[in-house]
Design an enzyme around this catalytic site. Structure first.
Site, PDB file in Angstrom:
ATOM      1  N   LEU A  63      39.554 -97.015 -57.731  1.00  0.00           N
ATOM      2  CA  LEU A  63      40.784 -97.792 -57.618  1.00  0.00           C
ATOM      3  C   LEU A  63      40.548 -99.239 -57.190  1.00  0.00           C
ATOM      4  O   LEU A  63      41.497 -99.957 -56.868  1.00  0.00           O
ATOM      5  CB  LEU A  63      41.769 -97.103 -56.661  1.00  0.00           C
ATOM      6  N   HIS A  65      39.958-103.115 -57.772  1.00  0.00           N
ATOM      7  CA  HIS A  65      40.335-104.058 -58.817  1.00  0.00           C
ATOM      8  C   HIS A  65      39.112-104.780 -59.363  1.00  0.00           C
ATOM      9  O   HIS A  65      38.203-105.102 -58.592  1.00  0.00           O
ATOM     10  CB  HIS A  65      41.292-105.122 -58.257  1.00  0.00           C
ATOM     11  N   MET A  99      35.165-104.419 -50.646  1.00  0.00           N
ATOM     12  CA  MET A  99      34.458-103.320 -51.307  1.00  0.00           C
ATOM     13  C   MET A  99      33.204-103.814 -52.019  1.00  0.00           C
ATOM     14  O   MET A  99      32.188-103.123 -52.057  1.00  0.00           O
ATOM     15  CB  MET A  99      35.382-102.584 -52.279  1.00  0.00           C
ATOM     16  N   GLU A 100      33.271-105.019 -52.565  1.00  0.00           N
ATOM     17  CA  GLU A 100      32.100-105.589 -53.236  1.00  0.00           C
ATOM     18  C   GLU A 100      30.972-105.835 -52.240  1.00  0.00           C
ATOM     19  O   GLU A 100      29.803-105.555 -52.545  1.00  0.00           O
ATOM     20  CB  GLU A 100      32.489-106.881 -53.961  1.00  0.00           C
ATOM     21  N   ASP A 114      14.632 -95.960 -52.244  1.00  0.00           N
ATOM     22  CA  ASP A 114      13.954 -95.543 -53.475  1.00  0.00           C
ATOM     23  C   ASP A 114      12.538 -96.115 -53.547  1.00  0.00           C
ATOM     24  O   ASP A 114      11.610 -95.426 -53.955  1.00  0.00           O
ATOM     25  CB  ASP A 114      14.755 -95.994 -54.701  1.00  0.00           C
TER      26      ASP A 114
END
Length: 155
Positions: A63, A65, A99-100, A114
């Site tokens: 959700l 944007h 969020m970014e 990793d």
């Protein structure tokens, strides 16, 4: 469930900073400092991975944007107990880039794990969190200050 409609919001300059930490054994820290990790330059790859992830956030968070990411700075620093990561994301858009920034730090941390997992399987990620944001209707917020702050761009 719905995506919040931001159509009526005016674009403003918005910034968000997130941090995270990859806990590593002393041998991994030594390999990072001596650039002796078999997979190569861990910090450089983590920076690129984090920046790329910030631009792909809506592909990963359902959700979120699509935001025009105008700038990302991802800092990776080897400390005595692991790798400290800080991402700052900027835009001039209708919604923030928290969020970014969190996605950038998270993917950078995953990349570190990793790249060093062959040296030590005990490496782990912790303390991923938003540190600060500015811009938009809710104004500025800073974790160190303990919460919302008055902001000239509020409103």
């Amino acid at each position: 469930m719905r995506m919040v409609d931001v159509t009526a919001k005016a674009p403003t300059v918005r910034t968000a900073t997130a941090t995270g930490f990859v806990h590593c054994a002393p041998g991994v820290v030594a390999a990072l400092r001596d650039q002796q990790v078999p997979k190569g330059d861990v910090l450089a790859v983590a920076r690129v991975a984090g920046i790329a992830a910030a631009k792909r956030c809506p592909d990963l968070v359902p959700l979120a944007h699509p935001v025009a990411v105008h700038g990302v700075v991802l800092d990776a620093q080897v400390l005595d107990t692991g790798v400290a990561l800080t991402a700052t994301v900027r835009t001039a858009d209708r919604t923030g880039v928290e969020m970014e920034a969190l996605t950038a730090v998270s993917v950078a941390a995953l990349t570190v794990v990793d790249m060093v997992k062959g040296l030590d399987k005990h490496t782990w990620i912790g303390h991923v969190r938003l540190e600060a944001k500015s811009g938009g209707r809710s104004g500025s917020w800073n974790r160190a200050a303990g919460g919302p702050e008055a902001s000239p761009d509020k409103g």
